[in-house]
Design a protein around this motif. Sequence first.
Motif, PDB file in Angstrom:
ATOM      1  N   THR A 153       0.816  -1.211   0.000  1.00  0.00           N
ATOM      2  CA  THR A 153       0.000   0.000   0.000  1.00  0.00           C
ATOM      3  C   THR A 153       0.853   1.264   0.000  1.00  0.00           C
ATOM      4  OG1 THR A 153      -1.867  -1.083   1.106  1.00  0.00           O
ATOM      5  CG2 THR A 153      -1.730   1.307   1.299  1.00  0.00           C
ATOM      6  N   ARG A 156       1.734   2.417  -3.521  1.00  0.00           N
ATOM      7  CA  ARG A 156       0.596   2.354  -4.435  1.00  0.00           C
ATOM      8  C   ARG A 156       0.054   3.751  -4.718  1.00  0.00           C
ATOM      9  NH1 ARG A 156      -4.781  -1.244  -2.942  1.00  0.00           N
ATOM     10  NH2 ARG A 156      -5.823  -1.123  -4.962  1.00  0.00           N
ATOM     11  N   ALA A 157      -0.188   4.056  -5.978  1.00  0.00           N
ATOM     12  CA  ALA A 157      -0.763   5.349  -6.345  1.00  0.00           C
ATOM     13  C   ALA A 157      -2.209   5.428  -5.881  1.00  0.00           C
ATOM     14  CB  ALA A 157      -0.693   5.548  -7.854  1.00  0.00           C
ATOM     15  N   SER A 158      -2.664   6.631  -5.588  1.00  0.00           N
ATOM     16  CA  SER A 158      -4.036   6.818  -5.121  1.00  0.00           C
ATOM     17  C   SER A 158      -5.050   6.388  -6.172  1.00  0.00           C
ATOM     18  CB  SER A 158      -4.266   8.281  -4.731  1.00  0.00           C
ATOM     19  OG  SER A 158      -4.045   9.139  -5.844  1.00  0.00           O
ATOM     20  N   ALA A 159      -4.671   6.450  -7.447  1.00  0.00           N
ATOM     21  CA  ALA A 159      -5.588   6.080  -8.529  1.00  0.00           C
ATOM     22  C   ALA A 159      -5.534   4.598  -8.882  1.00  0.00           C
ATOM     23  CB  ALA A 159      -5.270   6.901  -9.774  1.00  0.00           C
ATOM     24  N   CYS A 160      -4.754   3.815  -8.135  1.00  0.00           N
ATOM     25  CA  CYS A 160      -4.594   2.388  -8.437  1.00  0.00           C
ATOM     26  C   CYS A 160      -5.933   1.664  -8.351  1.00  0.00           C
ATOM     27  CB  CYS A 160      -3.591   1.768  -7.474  1.00  0.00           C
ATOM     28  SG  CYS A 160      -3.259   0.017  -7.783  1.00  0.00           S
ATOM     29  N   SER A 223       0.942   3.269   4.122  1.00  0.00           N
ATOM     30  CA  SER A 223       0.491   4.623   3.805  1.00  0.00           C
ATOM     31  C   SER A 223       1.428   5.229   2.779  1.00  0.00           C
ATOM     32  CB  SER A 223       0.483   5.491   5.068  1.00  0.00           C
ATOM     33  OG  SER A 223       0.299   6.861   4.732  1.00  0.00           O
ATOM     34  N   ARG A 224       0.871   5.783   1.727  1.00  0.00           N
ATOM     35  CA  ARG A 224       1.690   6.409   0.686  1.00  0.00           C
ATOM     36  C   ARG A 224       2.536   7.540   1.254  1.00  0.00           C
ATOM     37  NH1 ARG A 224       4.994   7.096  -1.795  1.00  0.00           N
ATOM     38  NH2 ARG A 224       5.274   8.056  -3.829  1.00  0.00           N
ATOM     39  N   ASP A 225       2.056   8.196   2.297  1.00  0.00           N
ATOM     40  CA  ASP A 225       2.781   9.317   2.894  1.00  0.00           C
ATOM     41  C   ASP A 225       4.091   8.891   3.545  1.00  0.00           C
ATOM     42  OD1 ASP A 225       0.745  11.027   2.137  1.00  0.00           O
ATOM     43  OD2 ASP A 225      -0.305  10.878   4.061  1.00  0.00           O
TER      44      ASP A 225
END
Length: 260
Positions: A153, A156-160, A223-225
């Motif tokens: 996760t 992972r891009a938010s648009a995945c 988390s992407r952050d």
Amino acid sequence: MRVALGVSYNGQSYDGWQSQPSGRTVQDQLEKALGKFADQRISTLCAGRTDAGVHGLMQVVHFDTSAERAPYAWVRGTNSFLPRDIAVQWAHVVPDEFHCRASALSRRYAYSLLESPVRPSVDAGRVGWVFQPLDLAAMQAAATRLLGEHDFTSFRASACQALSPVKNLLRIEISRRGAYWRFEFEANAFLHHMIRNIMGCLIVIGQGKQAPEWIDEVLAARSRDAAAPTFSPDGLYFLGPRYDARWGLPDRTPAYDWLP
């Protein structure tokens, strides 16, 4: 009749693989060329979609058609209608049960990176770029921690649109030739921007800004952050899927060995 093609392309001029209203995608150009050659509308499915600016050394597609052509004719005939930065490398007639995506055992990508105090010029758009030295041992240590099945996760891009963030990363190999680094990745499947996000983290570690163990924290955060910024698409290449030998499809194209 079902036909499989191996397609290579320079992604700099295109809005990615998947067809869009703009018509400026690799799929749009390929289907237009196939339609002209076969004299009928042809719709393709691909093994792995690529983003804008990402290149393909062996994208595999399949399509069904009533047009009967010899394999070499599909190659030469389709290429005669394609722009110079897209080319069909091979064609094979395959059984109807073959599916370029579902039949793939794994998928492979490579990232080509220039380490230089000066930005790329003749290879601009075809390599990523860093101007600070990279530590191979540190990046390898971090890469080892990513191998296996994990929840990716954080990468992972938010648009995945993938149904699950859990993927099995089978292989990461890092090598250097002169000023060029080559990172190879193989997994059962990849998330949207997964490799570019991993590259961002490996480069941060290679520059000594984070320790290799930091990658464990990034994974655990889900988390992407928690991860580094997404790295440039310029040096990313889809090397192609791997299939069971029973399908009789090529494993690579000549460009595989050319890639810096």
